[in-house]
Design an enzyme around this catalytic site. Structure first.
Site, PDB file in Angstrom:
ATOM      1  N   ARG A 142     -13.860  -1.698  46.295  1.00 19.91           N
ATOM      2  CA  ARG A 142     -14.588  -2.554  47.320  1.00 19.91           C
ATOM      3  C   ARG A 142     -13.836  -2.337  48.704  1.00 19.91           C
ATOM      4  O   ARG A 142     -13.761  -3.366  49.378  1.00 19.91           O
ATOM      5  CB  ARG A 142     -14.612  -4.164  46.798  1.00 19.91           C
ATOM      6  CG  ARG A 142     -15.189  -4.524  45.528  1.00 19.91           C
ATOM      7  CD  ARG A 142     -16.689  -4.287  45.354  1.00 19.91           C
ATOM      8  NE  ARG A 142     -17.004  -4.745  44.035  1.00 19.91           N
ATOM      9  CZ  ARG A 142     -17.256  -3.766  42.978  1.00 19.91           C
ATOM     10  NH1 ARG A 142     -16.883  -2.781  43.153  1.00 19.91           N
ATOM     11  NH2 ARG A 142     -17.624  -4.373  41.740  1.00 19.91           N
ATOM     12  N   SER A 161     -20.421 -11.928  44.411  1.00 16.08           N
ATOM     13  CA  SER A 161     -19.057 -12.198  44.117  1.00 16.08           C
ATOM     14  C   SER A 161     -18.327 -12.663  45.382  1.00 16.08           C
ATOM     15  O   SER A 161     -18.197 -11.857  46.493  1.00 16.08           O
ATOM     16  CB  SER A 161     -18.390 -11.196  43.680  1.00 16.08           C
ATOM     17  OG  SER A 161     -18.959 -10.471  42.469  1.00 16.08           O
ATOM     18  N   GLU A 169     -14.361 -11.232  49.427  1.00 11.59           N
ATOM     19  CA  GLU A 169     -14.834 -10.190  49.331  1.00 11.59           C
ATOM     20  C   GLU A 169     -16.089 -10.088  50.667  1.00 11.59           C
ATOM     21  O   GLU A 169     -16.212  -8.970  51.238  1.00 11.59           O
ATOM     22  CB  GLU A 169     -15.738  -9.892  48.148  1.00 11.59           C
ATOM     23  CG  GLU A 169     -16.640  -8.401  48.098  1.00 11.59           C
ATOM     24  CD  GLU A 169     -17.205  -8.013  46.872  1.00 11.59           C
ATOM     25  OE1 GLU A 169     -16.423  -8.198  45.708  1.00 11.59           O
ATOM     26  OE2 GLU A 169     -18.310  -8.121  46.825  1.00 11.59           O
TER      27      GLU A 169
HETATM   28  P1  FAD Z   1     -24.432  -7.228  55.355  1.00  9.45           P
HETATM   29  O1  FAD Z   1     -24.134  -8.494  54.762  1.00  9.45           O
HETATM   30  O2  FAD Z   1     -25.560  -7.269  56.333  1.00  9.45           O
HETATM   31  O3  FAD Z   1     -23.155  -6.581  56.133  1.00  9.45           O
HETATM   32  C1  FAD Z   1     -22.016  -6.662  55.321  1.00  9.45           C
HETATM   33  C2  FAD Z   1     -21.046  -5.913  56.412  1.00  9.45           C
HETATM   34  O4  FAD Z   1     -21.423  -4.646  56.619  1.00  9.45           O
HETATM   35  C3  FAD Z   1     -20.758  -6.567  57.518  1.00  9.45           C
HETATM   36  O5  FAD Z   1     -19.569  -6.606  58.157  1.00  9.45           O
HETATM   37  C4  FAD Z   1     -21.657  -5.741  58.554  1.00  9.45           C
HETATM   38  O6  FAD Z   1     -21.225  -5.831  60.021  1.00  9.45           O
HETATM   39  C5  FAD Z   1     -21.534  -4.488  57.885  1.00  9.45           C
HETATM   40  N1  FAD Z   1     -22.532  -3.433  58.122  1.00  9.45           N
HETATM   41  C6  FAD Z   1     -23.709  -3.599  57.646  1.00  9.45           C
HETATM   42  N2  FAD Z   1     -24.897  -2.625  58.184  1.00  9.45           N
HETATM   43  C7  FAD Z   1     -23.919  -1.804  58.783  1.00  9.45           C
HETATM   44  C8  FAD Z   1     -24.178  -0.680  59.362  1.00  9.45           C
HETATM   45  N3  FAD Z   1     -25.261   0.103  59.196  1.00  9.45           N
HETATM   46  N4  FAD Z   1     -22.998   0.270  59.846  1.00  9.45           N
HETATM   47  C9  FAD Z   1     -21.911  -0.794  60.062  1.00  9.45           C
HETATM   48  N5  FAD Z   1     -21.540  -1.659  59.401  1.00  9.45           N
HETATM   49  C10 FAD Z   1     -22.486  -2.275  58.783  1.00  9.45           C
HETATM   50  N6  FAD Z   1     -21.877  -5.748  46.066  1.00  9.45           N
HETATM   51  C11 FAD Z   1     -21.431  -5.023  45.201  1.00  9.45           C
HETATM   52  O7  FAD Z   1     -20.665  -4.140  45.552  1.00  9.45           O
HETATM   53  N7  FAD Z   1     -21.874  -4.964  43.633  1.00  9.45           N
HETATM   54  C12 FAD Z   1     -22.793  -5.611  43.369  1.00  9.45           C
HETATM   55  O8  FAD Z   1     -23.040  -5.678  42.159  1.00  9.45           O
HETATM   56  C13 FAD Z   1     -23.220  -6.783  44.069  1.00  9.45           C
HETATM   57  N8  FAD Z   1     -24.096  -7.655  43.951  1.00  9.45           N
HETATM   58  C14 FAD Z   1     -24.740  -8.622  44.460  1.00  9.45           C
HETATM   59  C15 FAD Z   1     -25.413  -9.627  43.999  1.00  9.45           C
HETATM   60  C16 FAD Z   1     -25.940 -10.828  44.678  1.00  9.45           C
HETATM   61  C17 FAD Z   1     -26.963 -11.599  44.200  1.00  9.45           C
HETATM   62  C18 FAD Z   1     -25.694 -10.612  46.257  1.00  9.45           C
HETATM   63  C19 FAD Z   1     -26.203 -11.752  46.926  1.00  9.45           C
HETATM   64  C20 FAD Z   1     -24.647  -9.672  46.719  1.00  9.45           C
HETATM   65  C21 FAD Z   1     -24.235  -8.717  45.951  1.00  9.45           C
HETATM   66  N9  FAD Z   1     -23.334  -7.732  46.352  1.00  9.45           N
HETATM   67  C22 FAD Z   1     -22.774  -6.801  45.515  1.00  9.45           C
HETATM   68  C23 FAD Z   1     -22.915  -7.887  47.778  1.00  9.45           C
HETATM   69  C24 FAD Z   1     -23.818  -7.078  48.671  1.00  9.45           C
HETATM   70  O9  FAD Z   1     -25.236  -7.033  48.433  1.00  9.45           O
HETATM   71  C25 FAD Z   1     -23.318  -5.630  49.085  1.00  9.45           C
HETATM   72  O10 FAD Z   1     -22.124  -5.685  49.618  1.00  9.45           O
HETATM   73  C26 FAD Z   1     -24.289  -4.931  50.073  1.00  9.45           C
HETATM   74  O11 FAD Z   1     -23.902  -3.660  50.399  1.00  9.45           O
HETATM   75  C27 FAD Z   1     -24.453  -5.627  51.454  1.00  9.45           C
HETATM   76  O12 FAD Z   1     -25.366  -5.123  52.081  1.00  9.45           O
HETATM   77  P2  FAD Z   1     -26.041  -5.786  53.504  1.00  9.45           P
HETATM   78  O13 FAD Z   1     -27.159  -4.874  54.127  1.00  9.45           O
HETATM   79  O14 FAD Z   1     -26.550  -7.198  53.042  1.00  9.45           O
HETATM   80  O15 FAD Z   1     -24.609  -5.937  54.421  1.00  9.45           O
HETATM   81  P1  NAP Z   2     -19.006  -9.150  33.764  1.00  6.59           P
HETATM   82  O1  NAP Z   2     -19.661  -8.136  32.935  1.00  6.59           O
HETATM   83  O2  NAP Z   2     -19.137 -10.604  33.422  1.00  6.59           O
HETATM   84  O3  NAP Z   2     -17.291  -8.694  33.653  1.00  6.59           O
HETATM   85  C1  NAP Z   2     -16.313  -9.661  34.569  1.00  6.59           C
HETATM   86  C2  NAP Z   2     -15.445  -8.546  35.406  1.00  6.59           C
HETATM   87  O4  NAP Z   2     -14.802  -7.560  34.510  1.00  6.59           O
HETATM   88  C3  NAP Z   2     -16.238  -7.405  36.132  1.00  6.59           C
HETATM   89  O5  NAP Z   2     -16.236  -7.987  37.585  1.00  6.59           O
HETATM   90  C4  NAP Z   2     -15.850  -6.231  36.056  1.00  6.59           C
HETATM   91  O6  NAP Z   2     -14.972  -5.746  37.113  1.00  6.59           O
HETATM   92  C5  NAP Z   2     -14.775  -6.539  34.928  1.00  6.59           C
HETATM   93  N1  NAP Z   2     -15.074  -5.711  33.582  1.00  6.59           N
HETATM   94  C6  NAP Z   2     -16.168  -5.822  32.742  1.00  6.59           C
HETATM   95  N2  NAP Z   2     -16.155  -4.719  31.800  1.00  6.59           N
HETATM   96  C7  NAP Z   2     -15.260  -3.911  32.156  1.00  6.59           C
HETATM   97  C8  NAP Z   2     -14.851  -2.780  31.720  1.00  6.59           C
HETATM   98  N3  NAP Z   2     -15.492  -2.025  30.758  1.00  6.59           N
HETATM   99  N4  NAP Z   2     -14.047  -1.791  32.534  1.00  6.59           N
HETATM  100  C9  NAP Z   2     -13.425  -2.303  33.624  1.00  6.59           C
HETATM  101  N5  NAP Z   2     -13.812  -3.584  34.277  1.00  6.59           N
HETATM  102  C10 NAP Z   2     -14.884  -4.296  33.330  1.00  6.59           C
HETATM  103  O7  NAP Z   2     -19.178  -8.980  35.393  1.00  6.59           O
HETATM  104  P2  NAP Z   2     -20.557  -9.586  36.157  1.00  6.59           P
HETATM  105  O8  NAP Z   2     -20.079 -10.674  36.967  1.00  6.59           O
HETATM  106  O9  NAP Z   2     -21.711  -9.875  35.279  1.00  6.59           O
HETATM  107  O10 NAP Z   2     -20.983  -8.205  36.862  1.00  6.59           O
HETATM  108  C11 NAP Z   2     -21.434  -7.193  36.536  1.00  6.59           C
HETATM  109  C12 NAP Z   2     -20.999  -6.059  37.521  1.00  6.59           C
HETATM  110  O11 NAP Z   2     -21.658  -6.337  38.632  1.00  6.59           O
HETATM  111  C13 NAP Z   2     -19.497  -5.751  37.863  1.00  6.59           C
HETATM  112  O12 NAP Z   2     -19.313  -4.617  37.907  1.00  6.59           O
HETATM  113  C14 NAP Z   2     -19.525  -6.541  39.237  1.00  6.59           C
HETATM  114  O13 NAP Z   2     -18.426  -5.878  40.091  1.00  6.59           O
HETATM  115  C15 NAP Z   2     -20.895  -6.204  39.650  1.00  6.59           C
HETATM  116  N6  NAP Z   2     -21.324  -7.390  40.662  1.00  6.59           N
HETATM  117  C16 NAP Z   2     -20.948  -7.490  41.849  1.00  6.59           C
HETATM  118  C17 NAP Z   2     -21.060  -8.229  42.783  1.00  6.59           C
HETATM  119  C18 NAP Z   2     -20.466  -8.047  44.075  1.00  6.59           C
HETATM  120  O14 NAP Z   2     -21.008  -9.068  45.032  1.00  6.59           O
HETATM  121  N7  NAP Z   2     -19.587  -7.673  44.441  1.00  6.59           N
HETATM  122  C19 NAP Z   2     -22.257  -9.398  42.353  1.00  6.59           C
HETATM  123  C20 NAP Z   2     -22.488  -9.243  41.114  1.00  6.59           C
HETATM  124  C21 NAP Z   2     -22.213  -8.533  40.147  1.00  6.59           C
HETATM  125  P3  NAP Z   2     -15.774  -4.826  38.336  1.00  6.59           P
HETATM  126  O15 NAP Z   2     -16.329  -6.184  39.064  1.00  6.59           O
HETATM  127  O16 NAP Z   2     -14.660  -4.249  38.962  1.00  6.59           O
HETATM  128  O17 NAP Z   2     -16.747  -3.979  37.783  1.00  6.59           O
END
Ligand code: FAD
Ligand code: NAP
Length: 338
Positions: free
Chosen positions: A165, A238, A334
């Site tokens: 991340r 998250s 995050e």
């Molecule tokens: P924004 O929120 O608009 O911006 C985020 C940051 O990036 C800000 O600092 C902004 O200035 C910068 N930015 C945006 N666009 C640009 C650009 N073109 N150039 C330079 N900087 C820029 N994330 C995960 O990694 N895995 C997941 O599974 C995941 N699941 C999610 C589930 C939900 C329900 C929600 C709400 C969020 C989740 N996220 C997840 C977080 C998020 O969706 C991601 O990080 C996504 O990539 C953010 O994109 P955005 O366009 O909304 O960014």
């Molecule tokens: P989950 O399956 O309940 O698992 C909980 C956490 O354990 C996850 O965050 C994941 O880490 C870790 N994990 C689970 N299985 C794993 C494996 N086999 N090996 C290594 N790590 C493992 O998680 P969840 O909340 O439902 O999310 C599912 C996936 O979507 C995850 O990968 C999570 O990162 C992603 N997600 C991200 C966001 C966001 O905003 N960043 C939001 C929703 C979901 P990791 O997170 O490192 O994968």
């Protein structure tokens, strides 16, 4: 031509649904708009904040200066053969429809990243990841504008310094404006089913030889059951990263909490499930005013309606302090704060 508006509510432009106002607001539909926005901000001595889908940020107050929302569009296959495809997408392309578009063209690799909100341009910012795949695994290169010099620069995989991340862009916020991203995708199936629930879901559906589209559909259904839909309940996914800690700290925690959820990392560190720590500390389902911890996934902070960014931030800080005290683990936020 760039349309700059003043006093625009950002409530529809952040998935937390926090009601703050941008002093100035504009949308970029092409590179010229981006350059015009930079010139406008420089001419009026305004700070410039770039947003995509607003799904990974927390707005803690009104935003001074110009907010530029990336709304550029375009997806193109740059090169392909029977094995691989290099696909380029503009920063403003919404992420999930882009994933579906590639899959519909028989191009695989993004299926585990299905249903992540936001835009293509923000994906490199935190090296988005889910279900065992990270952006870096399918990344080819990107083009960004250096806001300090106005010059274009291409970044290779190594130059992005992707981590868990994390990326160079997260460390240099405000410098690089990502214009377009290129992905190294595949014409052949290379599925990642190691994350328990994915395989289980496919098996439960009786799918023995899944395709990338099956995996995408399974992940969409798992995510929809577990994660709050921002259109219904404000959230930014998250709120905390899963902490990477020394194996010795895990052993210490295990003595008191034998059920602690952890995943060993190749470098000897251990990834702890932050959601588990928060749940153990009793925060799951906690609500104060309209700011809360989601009742199904304690990693997710939620806005039940009128929570302010400050209230959500205060809640996050209380959770952090409690986890530090109970487990000696520092939780890192995050989303980017504004
Ligand atoms: P924004 O929120 O608009 O911006 C985020 C940051 O990036 C800000 O600092 C902004 O200035 C910068 N930015 C945006 N666009 C640009 C650009 N073109 N150039 C330079 N900087 C820029 N994330 C995960 O990694 N895995 C997941 O599974 C995941 N699941 C999610 C589930 C939900 C329900 C929600 C709400 C969020 C989740 N996220 C997840 C977080 C998020 O969706 C991601 O990080 C996504 O990539 C953010 O994109 P955005 O366009 O909304 O960014
Ligand atoms: P989950 O399956 O309940 O698992 C909980 C956490 O354990 C996850 O965050 C994941 O880490 C870790 N994990 C689970 N299985 C794993 C494996 N086999 N090996 C290594 N790590 C493992 O998680 P969840 O909340 O439902 O999310 C599912 C996936 O979507 C995850 O990968 C999570 O990162 C992603 N997600 C991200 C966001 C966001 O905003 N960043 C939001 C929703 C979901 P990791 O997170 O490192 O994968």
């Amino acid at each position: 031509m760039l349309q700059v508006q003043s006093g625009v509510s950002l409530k529809p432009f952040n998935t937390f649904g926090v009601a703050v106002t941008a002093q100035y607001f504009a949308e970029a539909h092409n590179d010229d708009d981006v350059r015009e926005a930079l010139a406008y901000a420089a001419e009026h001595q305004l700070p410039l904040t770039v947003i995509g889908g607003g799904s990974n940020l927390l707005l803690t107050g009104d935003v001074q200066g110009l907010v530029l929302r990336m709304a550029t569009r375009g997806i193109r296959i740059l090169r392909e053969d029977c094995i691989q495809a290099i696909v380029e997408a503009e920063a403003g392309e919404p992420w999930h429809p882009f994933v579906l578009d590639t899959l519909a063209q028989g191009i695989k690799g993004l299926e585990n990243l299905s249903l992540i909100p936001g835009t293509v341009g923000a994906a490199p910012m935190q090296n988005i990841g889910a279900y065992g795949v990270e952006l870096k695994d399918v990344f080819h290169s990107l083009t960004a504008l250096d806001r300090q010099t106005g010059e274009l620069r291409d970044f290779t995989l190594e130059e992005c310094a992707f981590g868990y991340r994390d990326s160079v862009f997260k460390h240099e916020i405000g410098r690089w404006l990502i214009l377009r991203v290129r992905f190294a995708l595949s014409r052949v199936e290379r599925l990642h089913l190691e994350y328990g629930p994915v395989r289980q879901r496919l098996e439960a559906q009786g799918i023995k030889e899944p395709t990338a589209r099956d995996v995408s559909r399974a992940i969409c259904s798992i995510r929809s059951e577990k994660l709050p839909d921002p259109a219904v309940l404000g959230n930014a996914g998250s709120f905390f990263k899963n902490p990477l800690v020394a194996a010795s700290l895990l052993q210490k925690i295990k003595r008191k909490h034998p059920g602690v959820v952890s995943y060993p990392q190749p470098d000897g560190q251990v990834k702890l499930a932050a959601g588990w720590l928060i749940e153990q500390a009793g925060w799951k389902g906690f609500r104060e005013g309209d700011a809360g911890v989601h009742s199904l996934q304690s990693l997710v902070l939620v806005n039940y309606g009128d929570a302010t960014g400050e209230q959500l931030l205060n809640l996050a800080r209380r959770v952090q302090a409690d986890i530090a005290e109970r487990f000696a683990v520092d939780l890192e936020m995050e989303p980017n704060l504004y």
